[in-house]
Design a protein around this motif. Structure first.
Motif, PDB file in Angstrom:
ATOM      1  N   THR A 134       0.869  -1.184   0.000  1.00 26.99           N
ATOM      2  CA  THR A 134       0.000   0.000   0.000  1.00 26.99           C
ATOM      3  C   THR A 134       0.898   1.223   0.000  1.00 26.99           C
ATOM      4  N   PHE A 135       0.623   2.126  -0.902  1.00 26.74           N
ATOM      5  CA  PHE A 135       1.477   3.311  -1.027  1.00 26.74           C
ATOM      6  C   PHE A 135       0.651   4.495  -1.519  1.00 26.74           C
ATOM      7  N   LYS A 136       1.186   5.679  -1.260  1.00 26.63           N
ATOM      8  CA  LYS A 136       0.498   6.899  -1.702  1.00 26.63           C
ATOM      9  C   LYS A 136       1.196   7.441  -2.935  1.00 26.63           C
ATOM     10  N   ARG A 137       0.431   7.650  -3.989  1.00 29.81           N
ATOM     11  CA  ARG A 137       1.030   8.154  -5.223  1.00 29.81           C
ATOM     12  C   ARG A 137       1.219   9.670  -5.157  1.00 29.81           C
ATOM     13  N   GLU A 138       1.956  10.182  -6.117  1.00 32.94           N
ATOM     14  CA  GLU A 138       2.194  11.630  -6.215  1.00 32.94           C
ATOM     15  C   GLU A 138       0.903  12.429  -6.264  1.00 32.94           C
ATOM     16  N   ASP A 139      -0.115  11.828  -6.913  1.00 31.22           N
ATOM     17  CA  ASP A 139      -1.385  12.559  -7.055  1.00 31.22           C
ATOM     18  C   ASP A 139      -2.285  12.407  -5.832  1.00 31.22           C
ATOM     19  N   GLY A 140      -1.778  11.746  -4.779  1.00 32.40           N
ATOM     20  CA  GLY A 140      -2.542  11.623  -3.537  1.00 32.40           C
ATOM     21  C   GLY A 140      -3.358  10.352  -3.441  1.00 32.40           C
ATOM     22  N   ILE A 141      -3.460   9.596  -4.520  1.00 31.25           N
ATOM     23  CA  ILE A 141      -4.252   8.363  -4.477  1.00 31.25           C
ATOM     24  C   ILE A 141      -3.510   7.301  -3.672  1.00 31.25           C
ATOM     25  N   VAL A 142      -4.221   6.673  -2.739  1.00 30.55           N
ATOM     26  CA  VAL A 142      -3.643   5.575  -1.959  1.00 30.55           C
ATOM     27  C   VAL A 142      -3.916   4.283  -2.738  1.00 30.55           C
ATOM     28  N   ALA A 143      -2.853   3.728  -3.279  1.00 26.29           N
ATOM     29  CA  ALA A 143      -2.974   2.598  -4.209  1.00 26.29           C
ATOM     30  C   ALA A 143      -2.405   1.324  -3.600  1.00 26.29           C
ATOM     31  N   MET A 144      -2.623   0.220  -4.293  1.00 27.33           N
ATOM     32  CA  MET A 144      -2.105  -1.070  -3.821  1.00 27.33           C
ATOM     33  C   MET A 144      -1.430  -1.834  -4.936  1.00 27.33           C
ATOM     34  N   ASP A 145      -0.369  -2.526  -4.575  1.00 27.42           N
ATOM     35  CA  ASP A 145       0.232  -3.518  -5.471  1.00 27.42           C
ATOM     36  C   ASP A 145      -0.119  -4.872  -4.862  1.00 27.42           C
ATOM     37  N   TYR A 146      -1.110  -5.524  -5.453  1.00 29.59           N
ATOM     38  CA  TYR A 146      -1.621  -6.775  -4.867  1.00 29.59           C
ATOM     39  C   TYR A 146      -0.541  -7.849  -4.748  1.00 29.59           C
ATOM     40  N   HIS A 147       0.404  -7.815  -5.673  1.00 31.67           N
ATOM     41  CA  HIS A 147       1.447  -8.859  -5.657  1.00 31.67           C
ATOM     42  C   HIS A 147       2.359  -8.747  -4.443  1.00 31.67           C
ATOM     43  N   ARG A 148       2.436  -7.547  -3.890  1.00 32.62           N
ATOM     44  CA  ARG A 148       3.307  -7.362  -2.724  1.00 32.62           C
ATOM     45  C   ARG A 148       2.589  -7.631  -1.407  1.00 32.62           C
ATOM     46  N   CYS A 149       1.259  -7.759  -1.457  1.00 34.43           N
ATOM     47  CA  CYS A 149       0.486  -7.935  -0.229  1.00 34.43           C
ATOM     48  C   CYS A 149       0.723  -9.340   0.330  1.00 34.43           C
ATOM     49  N   ILE A 150       1.154  -9.387   1.592  1.00 33.79           N
ATOM     50  CA  ILE A 150       1.406 -10.686   2.227  1.00 33.79           C
ATOM     51  C   ILE A 150       0.263 -11.091   3.157  1.00 33.79           C
ATOM     52  N   GLY A 151      -0.805 -10.302   3.167  1.00 38.20           N
ATOM     53  CA  GLY A 151      -2.000 -10.667   3.934  1.00 38.20           C
ATOM     54  C   GLY A 151      -1.859 -10.523   5.440  1.00 38.20           C
ATOM     55  N   CYS A 152      -0.946  -9.659   5.878  1.00 36.22           N
ATOM     56  CA  CYS A 152      -0.772  -9.483   7.336  1.00 36.22           C
ATOM     57  C   CYS A 152      -1.946  -8.723   7.941  1.00 36.22           C
TER      58      CYS A 152
END
Ligand code: SF4
Ligand code: SF4
Length: 257
Positions: A134-152
């Motif tokens: 989960t990361f915040k983009r330059e434009d302010g959108i809080v986005a997700m990279d599902y492949h990096r999610c480890i389900g914690c």
């Protein structure tokens, strides 16, 4: 019909709305107040949405939710404990806890309010994610990279808005008509609204905005000429749980039922 500041304060019982430690749990942004706020951002750095409740008819909610979930392959899981949702409705008391009391206008209390990820300017979900899924983009959108999610699920615990869902099962058998242009998720992955960043990249508005009959408006808070800024200049608006300091980028204009 929109309500004025005095009427809204009366309904919400504003005189009692002081949080522990003196922090205000009530925020009513007067027209134009945003311009004087501490969170002013340069153009392109604060994507935002305005939800004008006074413009919602009975069907708009459903259309918006269906459009969002269809294009994003959100599964329809019958077990409510395993439900996955990006856009949904809750009542006023759930959306704005502490603002509701028994004397509020009946129409307001009984109405569904659309809720989604607030794309907070100060997002706790981003801070706790150990893999930067989960990361915040330059434009302010809080986005997700599902492949990096480890389900914690640290992000789920950190989000005070319940905006995230966890895939307890493989979601794919529960997607009626898969959209092959958007990725499906897998068991053990978290997901949430992405402000339709894939559509924005193509120059299209978010799907919910497109289906909302102008009840939803999306734009750039950093651009003083944007439609969202224009609306916030002319209307009283509230955000969810201001006392927590996450600075939601979703604003509500509350109309009477
Ligand atoms: S609403 Fe929740 S998931 Fe969305 S940015 Fe804010 S803290 Fe993160
Ligand atoms: S912005 Fe896009 S992803 Fe977010 S609720 Fe609207 S349609 Fe769904």
């Amino acid at each position: 019909m929109k309500i004025n500041r005095r009427e809204f304060l009366k309904m919400a019982g504003a005189s009692t709305l002081l949080g522990i430690g003196g922090g205000s749990i009530f925020e009513l942004l007067a027209p134009g107040e945003l311009e004087a706020s501490r969170k002013e951002k340069p153009a392109g750095q604060r994507a935002a949405m305005v939800i004008d409740m006074s413009k919602f008819g009975a069907d708009e909610y459903k259309r918006c939710i269906e459009a969002c979930h269809a294009i994003h392959n959100v599964p329809e899981i019958p077990n409510p404990k395993h439900e996955v949702k990006w856009l949904w409705t809750e009542n006023f008391g759930q959306v704005f806890p502490g603002h509701a009391d028994e004397y509020m206008a009946e129409g307001l209390v009984g109405r569904p309010f659309l809720v989604l990820c607030n794309h907070c300017d100060n997002p706790p979900c981003v801070r706790v994610c150990p893999t930067k899924a989960t990361f915040k983009r330059e434009d302010g959108i809080v986005a997700m990279d599902y492949h990096r999610c480890i389900g914690c699920r640290f992000c789920m615990a950190a989000c005070p808005f319940g905006a995230r869902s966890f895939n307890w099962n493989d979601p794919r058998p529960f997607i009626k008509e898969p959209n092959h242009k958007f990725p499906t998720r897998t068991k053990g992955v978290v997901e949430k609204c992405n402000f339709c960043l894939e559509r924005l990249a193509d120059g299209d508005p978010p799907a919910c905005v497109e289906k909302s009959n102008s009840a939803l408006v999306f734009g750039d808070l950093g651009d003083s000429g944007s439609e969202v800024r224009e609306i916030l200049r002319k209307n009283y608006a509230i955000r969810r749980k201001p006392e927590l300091g996450t600075y939601p980028s979703v604003y509500y204009i509350v109309g009477q039922g």
